[in-house]
Design a protein around this motif. Structure first.
Motif: not given
Length: 343
Positions: A191-198, A36-41, A178-184
């Motif tokens: 954002d709420k209730n969406y689908i990350a990276n499809g 999902g290109f989501l951050p590991d916090l 490098t471009l897609r991950f920061p945007y995601s």
């Protein structure tokens, strides 16, 4: 030359900043964060939940020397959790043989083929645990061949010729990531209730008490929702049950008892906690399946795990599709109770 360097730096600096953000927060372990290109916090999240078992105690078929075991397990990635898996807990009380996933692309079809072949003439077991994740169960029985078979020599050939998958490639500087991950990552916070990276749904929950990071987000794989419609159809559930009953009868002829362990989709298990259920179909696979007559032992994992959600955090990993060692131990305990009572 100095002007060239300054102009180059003007374009490179932002890209380098994005690279740093990506390198720091990208995950190579948690599957939902990765795809999902989501951050590991919380880099230590999985480590904090890791099993206390020091070693793997069960035996994989590819490494087996013995031919007699009490339990045989076959399944998907939920059965490939190593020290943290339900098999490892079972191995404290039983001898357990696990069929490597690379031998079985479709565990239901493979078990049919093993029954039709000479596998159980060579390997003596008392119980077979067939595990499968909810989202794939109906798909896996659509084109079942009840006459297919596989023999010991074929299995040996698969094992000998198996090439271990290389470790996942590390993240590279010059990459679209490098471009897609920061945007995601930005969308994750805004954002709420969406689908990350499809591929990964990120929806709001009505509580922050389900995971130890206190997040009120639910991350789940898109196929959990996509496959809900066919999985909800009663006729599909009846077909699955009929195939499993046939398998149970074949195994019974060999004095083997079949246990069926479906693993709930993360979406299904946490569905009741989704804040806005509009556009989210209610899964009823377990409701439909539980009503059917069975010739095998059914481990109703959803019922077991649902009872624990308000008592235990992280029954499933927050950032992954799989259940955590907490759920794996619960499954092992239930299976142990069933087998001991069955004996």
């Amino acid at each position: 030359m100095k002007r060239f360097i300054i102009k180059t730096a003007f374009f490179v600096a932002p890209f380098f900043t994005l690279y740093i953000i990506t390198a720091v927060f990208i995950s190579t372990d948690a599957d939902l964060l990765r795809i999902g290109f989501l951050p590991d916090l919380d880099k230590n999240y999985h480590e904090k939940l890791a099993s206390s078992e020091p070693i793997i105690k069960f035996t994989e078929l590819s490494e087996s020397k013995e031919k007699t075991y009490e339990i045989l397990t076959i399944g998907d990635s939920f059965s490939e959790q190593g020290k943290s898996g339900y098999q490892n807990s079972l191995a404290n009380d039983f001898s357990v043989l696990h069929i490597n996933r690379f031998i079985s692309n479709n565990q239901i079809q493979t078990l049919i083929e093993l029954c039709n072949g000479n596998f159980f003439d060579t390997y003596k077991v008392q119980y077979v645990i067939l595990q499968g994740v909810e989202r794939n169960l109906i798909r896996d029985v659509q084109n079942i061949d009840n006459t297919a078979q596989i023999g010991i020599h074929q299995i040996d050939s698969i094992i000998v010729n198996h090439n271990r998958q290389p470790l996942q490639e590390e993240y590279n500087f010059f990459s679209r990531t490098t471009l897609r991950f920061p945007y995601s990552t930005l969308k994750y916070f805004t954002d709420k209730n969406y689908i990350a990276n499809g591929q990964v749904y990120n929806v709001e929950l009505n509580t922050g008490a389900l995971f130890s990071n206190h997040s009120n987000k639910l991350l789940f794989y898109h196929d959990d929702l996509n496959n809900t419609i066919p999985n909800n159809l009663p006729e599909n559930t009846i077909k699955l049950n009929r195939i499993l009953n046939g398998l149970a009868e074949k195994l019974k002829e060999k004095n083997i008892t079949l246990l069926f362990l479906p693993s709930p989709d993360k979406y299904d298990l946490y569905y009741n906690y989704i804040a806005d259920k509009h556009n989210f179909t209610k899964p009823v696979f377990f409701d439909n399946f539980g009503k059917l007559d069975k010739k095998f032992i059914y481990i109703n994992s959803k019922e077991i795990l649902t009872k624990e959600l308000h008592r235990k955090k992280d029954v499933y990993y927050f950032d992954d599709t799989h259940w955590s060692p907490i759920a794996a131990r619960l499954m092992a305990q239930k299976i142990k109770e069933v087998i001991l009572s069955h004996k």
